[in-house]
Design an enzyme around this catalytic site. Structure first.
Site, mmCIF file in Angstrom:
data_model
loop_
_atom_site.group_PDB
_atom_site.id
_atom_site.type_symbol
_atom_site.label_atom_id
_atom_site.label_comp_id
_atom_site.label_asym_id
_atom_site.label_seq_id
_atom_site.Cartn_x
_atom_site.Cartn_y
_atom_site.Cartn_z
ATOM 1 N N GLY A 234 0.771 -1.240 0.000
ATOM 2 C CA GLY A 234 0.000 0.000 0.000
ATOM 3 C C GLY A 234 0.799 1.285 0.000
ATOM 4 N N THR B 165 1.937 3.173 -2.496
ATOM 5 C CA THR B 165 1.419 4.170 -3.436
ATOM 6 C C THR B 165 0.024 4.626 -3.031
ATOM 7 O OG1 THR B 165 2.753 3.180 -5.203
ATOM 8 C CG2 THR B 165 0.968 4.644 -5.865
ATOM 9 N N LYS C 77 9.812 8.774 -7.907
ATOM 10 C CA LYS C 77 10.040 7.339 -7.734
ATOM 11 C C LYS C 77 11.326 7.009 -8.488
ATOM 12 C CE LYS C 77 7.450 2.986 -7.627
ATOM 13 N NZ LYS C 77 7.533 2.799 -6.179
ATOM 14 N N SER D 203 9.929 -1.119 -11.341
ATOM 15 C CA SER D 203 9.944 -2.328 -12.170
ATOM 16 C C SER D 203 8.512 -2.816 -12.320
ATOM 17 C CB SER D 203 10.845 -3.399 -11.551
ATOM 18 O OG SER D 203 10.463 -3.668 -10.218
ATOM 19 N N ASP E 212 2.081 2.647 -10.902
ATOM 20 C CA ASP E 212 2.198 3.451 -9.685
ATOM 21 C C ASP E 212 2.586 4.893 -9.982
ATOM 22 O OD1 ASP E 212 1.436 1.303 -8.170
ATOM 23 O OD2 ASP E 212 3.438 0.818 -7.434
ATOM 24 N N GLU F 292 9.335 7.782 -3.216
ATOM 25 C CA GLU F 292 8.780 6.453 -2.958
ATOM 26 C C GLU F 292 9.734 5.374 -3.431
ATOM 27 O OE1 GLU F 292 5.245 3.916 -4.821
ATOM 28 O OE2 GLU F 292 4.499 5.638 -3.682
ATOM 29 N N GLY F 293 10.119 4.499 -2.505
ATOM 30 C CA GLY F 293 11.036 3.421 -2.823
ATOM 31 C C GLY F 293 10.359 2.282 -3.574
ATOM 32 N N ALA F 294 11.162 1.305 -3.952
ATOM 33 C CA ALA F 294 10.664 0.120 -4.651
ATOM 34 C C ALA F 294 10.751 -1.063 -3.694
ATOM 35 C CB ALA F 294 11.489 -0.145 -5.907
ATOM 36 N N GLY F 295 9.608 -1.604 -3.316
ATOM 37 C CA GLY F 295 9.612 -2.721 -2.374
ATOM 38 C C GLY F 295 9.763 -2.255 -0.943
#
Length: 224
Positions: free
Chosen positions: A14, A16, A37, A41, A52, A115-118
């Site tokens: 959650g 995003t 971001k 991926s 996203d 916002e990071g990834a994972g």
């Protein structure tokens, strides 16, 4: 100009959803806000509107800003370093940090959501994780968790890692998981272990008002 790094206890919990609600709440209060971001991926160019970055752009009222928000986009739904390698690229943490700092400098008297990834410890490059980027930026964190069974352990593990790296935790948001235990009960069980970190609940649905979270962050980050 403050930056806030939005990370999670894992993938698809959650981040995003929370970021978009926070952006809408900040804009409703007249605050200047932007989103970035560094890498995404699982990005399908033929369905960019469902991505996203597109959701972040829509929350900002700038639906055409998908590529500006996410300059590094890869098709495979894998960790960014692997997805990039499949397309002949090698990700550099230094490059992503430089880009985030430059983007932050463009936002005057406002807040940049990165916002990071994972999750906190998800790989970004072949040798570095989201935590390494957070530490390099020196940004406080908004930690997003689910409400599923096991989330308390995941939250506390993420907090241990963040605090060991001396990363300030601005707030924890528990985003309601589908088919999960009661959101309020899970939050009540988690609260005694948070050592003072403020906890906000994010029920699912477009009607969620992140105003209280926005007020807290504006005050905590000195942008009010």
């Amino acid at each position: 100009m403050p930056a806030l790094f939005v990370t999670g206890t894992g993938t698809d919990i959650g981040k995003t959803y929370v970021s978009c609600a926070l952006i809408r709440a900040l804009r409703a209060k007249g605050a200047v806000v932007d989103a970035f971001k560094p890498v995404v991926s699982g990005f399908d160019p033929k369905d960019a509107a469902a991505s996203d970055p597109a959701r972040l752009a829509a929350a900002l009222g700038a639906p055409g800003d998908v590529f500006r928000i996410a300059p590094r986009r890869y098709r495979a739904p894998l960790s960014p370093n692997i997805a990039a390698r499949l397309e002949g690229d090698t990700l550099s943490l230094d490059d992503m940090v430089i880009d985030a700092v430059a983007r932050a400098a463009e936002v005057r008297d406002g807040l940049l959501l990165v916002e990071g990834a994972g999750g906190v410890m998800s790989p970004l490059t072949d040798g570095e994780t989201n935590l390494d980027m957070i530490a390099a930026l020196g940004a406080p964190v908004l930690l997003v968790a689910g409400s599923y069974l096991g989330t308390i352990s995941h939250v506390l593990t993420a907090l241990v890692a963040l605090r060991a790296a001396r990363v300030p935790v601005a707030a924890v948001v528990m985003s309601e998981s589908l088919d999960a235990p009661n959101l309020d009960q899970t939050a009540q069980a988690l609260t005694p272990f948070l050592d003072g970190a403020p906890l906000f609940l994010a029920p699912r649905g477009d009607a969620w008002d992140a105003g209280a979270l926005a007020d807290h962050l504006l005050n905590a980050l000195g942008t009010s």
